[in-house]
Design a protein around this motif. Sequence first.
Motif, PDB file in Angstrom:
ATOM      1  N   MET A  38       5.183  33.187  -4.357  1.00  0.00           N
ATOM      2  CA  MET A  38       6.466  31.902  -4.089  1.00  0.00           C
ATOM      3  C   MET A  38       6.416  31.009  -5.578  1.00  0.00           C
ATOM      4  O   MET A  38       5.502  31.080  -6.320  1.00  0.00           O
ATOM      5  CB  MET A  38       5.660  30.662  -3.494  1.00  0.00           C
ATOM      6  CG  MET A  38       6.589  29.669  -3.692  1.00  0.00           C
ATOM      7  SD  MET A  38       6.115  28.720  -2.183  1.00  0.00           S
ATOM      8  CE  MET A  38       7.717  27.306  -2.071  1.00  0.00           C
ATOM      9  N   ASP A  39       7.359  30.492  -6.381  1.00  0.00           N
ATOM     10  CA  ASP A  39       7.744  30.503  -7.787  1.00  0.00           C
ATOM     11  C   ASP A  39       7.714  29.251  -7.403  1.00  0.00           C
ATOM     12  O   ASP A  39       9.116  28.601  -7.372  1.00  0.00           O
ATOM     13  CB  ASP A  39       8.512  31.114  -8.680  1.00  0.00           C
ATOM     14  CG  ASP A  39       8.084  30.720 -10.102  1.00  0.00           C
ATOM     15  OD1 ASP A  39       8.393  29.992 -10.463  1.00  0.00           O
ATOM     16  OD2 ASP A  39       8.589  31.587 -10.627  1.00  0.00           O
ATOM     17  N   TRP A  40       6.761  28.234  -7.942  1.00  0.00           N
ATOM     18  CA  TRP A  40       7.175  26.416  -7.983  1.00  0.00           C
ATOM     19  C   TRP A  40       8.947  26.441  -9.349  1.00  0.00           C
ATOM     20  O   TRP A  40       9.263  25.075  -8.303  1.00  0.00           O
ATOM     21  CB  TRP A  40       6.603  25.633  -8.550  1.00  0.00           C
ATOM     22  CG  TRP A  40       6.044  25.413 -10.507  1.00  0.00           C
ATOM     23  CD1 TRP A  40       5.386  27.057 -11.090  1.00  0.00           C
ATOM     24  CD2 TRP A  40       6.737  25.100 -11.045  1.00  0.00           C
ATOM     25  NE1 TRP A  40       5.559  26.839 -12.143  1.00  0.00           N
ATOM     26  CE2 TRP A  40       6.672  25.574 -12.660  1.00  0.00           C
ATOM     27  CE3 TRP A  40       8.314  24.033 -10.760  1.00  0.00           C
ATOM     28  CZ2 TRP A  40       7.788  25.263 -13.650  1.00  0.00           C
ATOM     29  CZ3 TRP A  40       8.451  23.818 -12.382  1.00  0.00           C
ATOM     30  CH2 TRP A  40       8.341  24.257 -13.525  1.00  0.00           C
ATOM     31  N   ARG A  41       8.826  27.239  -9.225  1.00  0.00           N
ATOM     32  CA  ARG A  41      10.069  26.485  -9.938  1.00  0.00           C
ATOM     33  C   ARG A  41      11.633  26.977  -8.929  1.00  0.00           C
ATOM     34  O   ARG A  41      12.542  26.574  -9.782  1.00  0.00           O
ATOM     35  CB  ARG A  41      10.923  27.931 -11.286  1.00  0.00           C
ATOM     36  CG  ARG A  41      10.304  27.471 -12.200  1.00  0.00           C
ATOM     37  CD  ARG A  41      10.002  28.852 -13.327  1.00  0.00           C
ATOM     38  NE  ARG A  41       9.692  29.555 -12.866  1.00  0.00           N
ATOM     39  CZ  ARG A  41       9.275  31.085 -13.875  1.00  0.00           C
ATOM     40  NH1 ARG A  41       9.708  31.139 -15.448  1.00  0.00           N
ATOM     41  NH2 ARG A  41       9.215  32.587 -13.351  1.00  0.00           N
ATOM     42  N   PHE A  42      11.117  27.810  -8.176  1.00  0.00           N
ATOM     43  CA  PHE A  42      12.593  27.215  -6.910  1.00  0.00           C
ATOM     44  C   PHE A  42      12.735  25.951  -6.340  1.00  0.00           C
ATOM     45  O   PHE A  42      13.507  25.925  -4.905  1.00  0.00           O
ATOM     46  CB  PHE A  42      12.529  29.008  -6.454  1.00  0.00           C
ATOM     47  CG  PHE A  42      12.937  30.235  -7.107  1.00  0.00           C
ATOM     48  CD1 PHE A  42      14.454  29.841  -7.611  1.00  0.00           C
ATOM     49  CD2 PHE A  42      12.490  30.767  -7.155  1.00  0.00           C
ATOM     50  CE1 PHE A  42      14.730  31.172  -8.414  1.00  0.00           C
ATOM     51  CE2 PHE A  42      12.645  32.164  -8.109  1.00  0.00           C
ATOM     52  CZ  PHE A  42      13.556  32.422  -8.330  1.00  0.00           C
ATOM     53  N   ARG A  43      11.533  25.398  -6.667  1.00  0.00           N
ATOM     54  CA  ARG A  43      11.541  24.000  -5.852  1.00  0.00           C
ATOM     55  C   ARG A  43      13.366  23.033  -5.718  1.00  0.00           C
ATOM     56  O   ARG A  43      13.606  23.488  -7.032  1.00  0.00           O
ATOM     57  CB  ARG A  43      10.283  22.787  -6.094  1.00  0.00           C
ATOM     58  CG  ARG A  43      10.558  22.586  -7.284  1.00  0.00           C
ATOM     59  CD  ARG A  43       9.579  21.430  -7.681  1.00  0.00           C
ATOM     60  NE  ARG A  43       9.511  21.565  -8.859  1.00  0.00           N
ATOM     61  CZ  ARG A  43      10.462  20.570  -9.760  1.00  0.00           C
ATOM     62  NH1 ARG A  43      11.259  19.619  -9.099  1.00  0.00           N
ATOM     63  NH2 ARG A  43      10.601  19.746 -10.791  1.00  0.00           N
ATOM     64  N   GLU A  44      13.311  22.266  -4.364  1.00  0.00           N
ATOM     65  CA  GLU A  44      14.523  21.138  -5.358  1.00  0.00           C
ATOM     66  C   GLU A  44      14.600  20.222  -6.174  1.00  0.00           C
ATOM     67  O   GLU A  44      12.816  19.827  -7.109  1.00  0.00           O
ATOM     68  CB  GLU A  44      14.347  20.583  -4.534  1.00  0.00           C
ATOM     69  CG  GLU A  44      16.141  20.147  -4.102  1.00  0.00           C
ATOM     70  CD  GLU A  44      17.210  20.618  -3.914  1.00  0.00           C
ATOM     71  OE1 GLU A  44      17.893  21.453  -5.127  1.00  0.00           O
ATOM     72  OE2 GLU A  44      17.967  21.243  -3.023  1.00  0.00           O
ATOM     73  N   ARG A  45      15.383  20.335  -6.449  1.00  0.00           N
ATOM     74  CA  ARG A  45      15.249  19.396  -8.117  1.00  0.00           C
ATOM     75  C   ARG A  45      14.781  17.627  -7.299  1.00  0.00           C
ATOM     76  O   ARG A  45      15.299  17.332  -6.547  1.00  0.00           O
ATOM     77  CB  ARG A  45      17.265  19.108  -8.842  1.00  0.00           C
ATOM     78  CG  ARG A  45      17.598  18.692  -7.316  1.00  0.00           C
ATOM     79  CD  ARG A  45      18.718  17.549  -8.328  1.00  0.00           C
ATOM     80  NE  ARG A  45      19.212  17.122  -9.424  1.00  0.00           N
ATOM     81  CZ  ARG A  45      20.510  18.085 -10.259  1.00  0.00           C
ATOM     82  NH1 ARG A  45      21.082  17.505  -9.520  1.00  0.00           N
ATOM     83  NH2 ARG A  45      20.361  16.912 -11.396  1.00  0.00           N
ATOM     84  N   ASP A  46      15.001  16.660  -8.273  1.00  0.00           N
ATOM     85  CA  ASP A  46      14.696  15.400  -8.726  1.00  0.00           C
ATOM     86  C   ASP A  46      15.179  14.819  -9.227  1.00  0.00           C
ATOM     87  O   ASP A  46      15.504  15.017 -10.165  1.00  0.00           O
ATOM     88  CB  ASP A  46      12.726  15.273  -9.661  1.00  0.00           C
ATOM     89  CG  ASP A  46      11.746  15.718  -8.313  1.00  0.00           C
ATOM     90  OD1 ASP A  46      11.953  16.329  -6.896  1.00  0.00           O
ATOM     91  OD2 ASP A  46      10.866  16.882  -9.123  1.00  0.00           O
ATOM     92  N   LEU A  47      16.683  15.101  -8.004  1.00  0.00           N
ATOM     93  CA  LEU A  47      17.824  13.950  -8.324  1.00  0.00           C
ATOM     94  C   LEU A  47      17.416  12.457  -9.742  1.00  0.00           C
ATOM     95  O   LEU A  47      17.627  11.980 -10.119  1.00  0.00           O
ATOM     96  CB  LEU A  47      18.659  13.452  -7.450  1.00  0.00           C
ATOM     97  CG  LEU A  47      19.660  12.118  -7.561  1.00  0.00           C
ATOM     98  CD1 LEU A  47      21.464  13.449  -8.453  1.00  0.00           C
ATOM     99  CD2 LEU A  47      20.294  11.979  -6.516  1.00  0.00           C
TER     100      LEU A  47
END
Length: 101
Positions: free
Chosen positions: A1-10
């Motif tokens: 799992m790559d943390w960079r694929f997490r959802e954005r922080d608006l």
Amino acid sequence: MDWRFRERDLAARDHYFNNPNEAMQYVFEHPDFKYPGGESNQEVQERGIRALRDVISKYQGKRVAIGIHGNIMTCTLHCSILTENLISTFGKGQQSRIFIN
């Protein structure tokens, strides 16, 4: 799992939006804009592209499935450079082995 694929922080977790849909529309119309504590669309796109390129490089020739949230997926796939990179990586007319959902 790559943390960079997490959802954005608006925005920062404690930031309140009167109209969240309007806020989201604004960042898509202004890709370099970011709310306090949040990420711009440009930053999200760059993060997603770096992660996807690393996956392509690491798993070249293998089948890969990536599950990511809609906003980062939209920003990442919106980049025409990424599309060209995928075509040059897998070749025109070849079956893609990258699946994103």
